[in-house]
Scaffold this motif. Structure first.
Motif, PDB file in Angstrom:
ATOM      1  N   GLN A 148     -42.706  37.034   8.497  1.00  0.00           N
ATOM      2  CA  GLN A 148     -41.625  37.305   7.551  1.00  0.00           C
ATOM      3  C   GLN A 148     -41.933  38.504   6.670  1.00  0.00           C
ATOM      4  OE1 GLN A 148     -41.964  33.528   5.561  1.00  0.00           O
ATOM      5  NE2 GLN A 148     -43.410  34.307   4.050  1.00  0.00           N
TER       6      GLN A 148
ATOM      7  N   THR B  30     -37.198  36.431  -1.549  1.00  0.00           N
ATOM      8  CA  THR B  30     -36.229  36.465  -0.462  1.00  0.00           C
ATOM      9  C   THR B  30     -36.970  36.734   0.836  1.00  0.00           C
ATOM     10  OG1 THR B  30     -34.509  37.297  -1.948  1.00  0.00           O
ATOM     11  CG2 THR B  30     -34.151  37.578   0.421  1.00  0.00           C
TER      12      THR B  30
ATOM     13  N   THR C 214     -36.973  37.524   4.826  1.00  0.00           N
ATOM     14  CA  THR C 214     -36.216  38.120   5.924  1.00  0.00           C
ATOM     15  C   THR C 214     -37.154  38.305   7.112  1.00  0.00           C
ATOM     16  OG1 THR C 214     -36.677  40.318   5.001  1.00  0.00           O
ATOM     17  CG2 THR C 214     -34.572  39.298   4.408  1.00  0.00           C
TER      18      THR C 214
ATOM     19  N   ALA D 241     -35.552  32.012  -1.147  1.00  0.00           N
ATOM     20  CA  ALA D 241     -34.269  32.202  -0.478  1.00  0.00           C
ATOM     21  C   ALA D 241     -34.570  32.693   0.933  1.00  0.00           C
ATOM     22  CB  ALA D 241     -33.420  33.231  -1.232  1.00  0.00           C
ATOM     23  N   ASP D 242     -34.483  31.774   1.906  1.00  0.00           N
ATOM     24  CA  ASP D 242     -34.849  32.079   3.282  1.00  0.00           C
ATOM     25  C   ASP D 242     -33.638  32.595   4.045  1.00  0.00           C
ATOM     26  OD1 ASP D 242     -35.913  32.271   5.786  1.00  0.00           O
ATOM     27  OD2 ASP D 242     -36.886  30.279   5.758  1.00  0.00           O
ATOM     28  N   LYS D 243     -33.638  33.890   4.356  1.00  0.00           N
ATOM     29  CA  LYS D 243     -32.530  34.501   5.078  1.00  0.00           C
ATOM     30  C   LYS D 243     -32.898  34.863   6.507  1.00  0.00           C
ATOM     31  CE  LYS D 243     -30.270  36.244   0.925  1.00  0.00           C
ATOM     32  NZ  LYS D 243     -29.626  37.402   0.267  1.00  0.00           N
ATOM     33  N   ARG D 244     -33.980  34.289   7.006  1.00  0.00           N
ATOM     34  CA  ARG D 244     -34.350  34.511   8.397  1.00  0.00           C
ATOM     35  C   ARG D 244     -33.423  33.711   9.291  1.00  0.00           C
ATOM     36  NH1 ARG D 244     -40.452  32.658   8.017  1.00  0.00           N
ATOM     37  NH2 ARG D 244     -39.357  31.088   6.754  1.00  0.00           N
ATOM     38  N   SER D 245     -33.130  34.232  10.448  1.00  0.00           N
ATOM     39  CA  SER D 245     -32.275  33.500  11.386  1.00  0.00           C
ATOM     40  C   SER D 245     -33.041  32.301  11.921  1.00  0.00           C
ATOM     41  CB  SER D 245     -31.861  34.404  12.553  1.00  0.00           C
ATOM     42  OG  SER D 245     -32.991  34.914  13.217  1.00  0.00           O
TER      43      SER D 245
END
Length: 240
Positions: free
Chosen positions: A101, A115, A117, A235-239
């Motif tokens: 990440q 955050t 990503t 805030a986990d915005k990884r797919s």
């Protein structure tokens, strides 16, 4: 607050660009050259190439570098291998790059939000937007300095002077650059240690004033160097 070094491919690209360069002496001044193209590689052009190569090679090292910033603040770059990881810690935030990440952590009002990503590609090489964020907080990633040295190598109007110094017990070679075009900085001063660490940098990059000096260098990293700050909101915005 750590900056990640460049890949070996970047070194090869720079070497190819440098092969067509020549440096002409400016006004007979000792230690100053203008980089120009079309003839034989000059000593000054070789110096720029050497410093960029040193910094690129440092991408394979494990280390912690602490920098002093203006107003009594500091920043840190921690880098480790197998797997490749880097963490940039700077006033008000932290950027951590791992194979899993990218963690962009920012603090405000006593609270920290991280955050998450997907990891950068290639590994350890943050996006320009993230690099701009780091610069806005006074820290400069080594990859940015390598790009600037590459720009010096191909700019025929650039004037370069060189001197040596010692920073935090480390020998460093320094360049003072003016007249640079089509680059994030038109002029700057940068020092690179024998190991390839960024020793110091003074200049304005993408509108961000940078003034940092190596305060401490260690060939190790702390066990928690790449851990997220305790108590941070994630805030986990990884797919998925």
């Amino acid at each position: 607050m750590r900056l990640a070094p460049r890949s070996i491919r970047a070194r090869r690209t720079l070497a190819v660009a440098m092969s067509a360069l020549v440096t002409a002496a400016v006004g007979g001044s000792a230690g100053c050259d203008t980089v120009a193209g079309g003839q034989q590689l000059s000593g000054r052009a070789q110096l720029v190439d050497d410093l960029a190569s040193r910094m690129s090679s440092a991408g394979s090292l494990t280390y912690t570098a602490t920098y002093s910033l203006p107003h009594g603040t500091s920043a840190t770059i921690a880098q480790a291998q197998d797997p490749s990881r880097v963490a940039y810690t700077y006033p008000g935030g932290e950027l951590v790059l791992t194979p899993d990440q990218t963690a962009d952590c920012r603090s405000s009002g006593g609270a920290t939000t991280c955050t998450l990503t997907p990891p950068p590609s290639p590994p350890g090489n943050p996006t320009s937007a993230l690099l701009s964020q780091i610069g806005g907080r006074g820290l400069l990633a080594p990859t940015v300095v390598i790009d600037l040295l590459s720009a010096v190598a191909v700019d025929g109007g650039t004037v370069v002077s060189q001197h040596d110094t010692t920073l935090s017990g480390e020998h460093a070679t320094c360049l003072d650059v003016t007249g640079l075009s089509n680059a994030p900085a038109t002029s700057f001063s940068a020092c690179v240690t024998t190991e390839g660490m960024l020793g110091s940098f003074t200049g304005t990059v993408d509108g961000n004033p940078i003034d940092l000096t190596l305060d401490d260098y260690r060939p190790t990293v702390a066990l928690d160097a790449f851990a997220l700050p305790g108590g941070a909101t994630i805030a986990d915005k990884r797919s998925k």
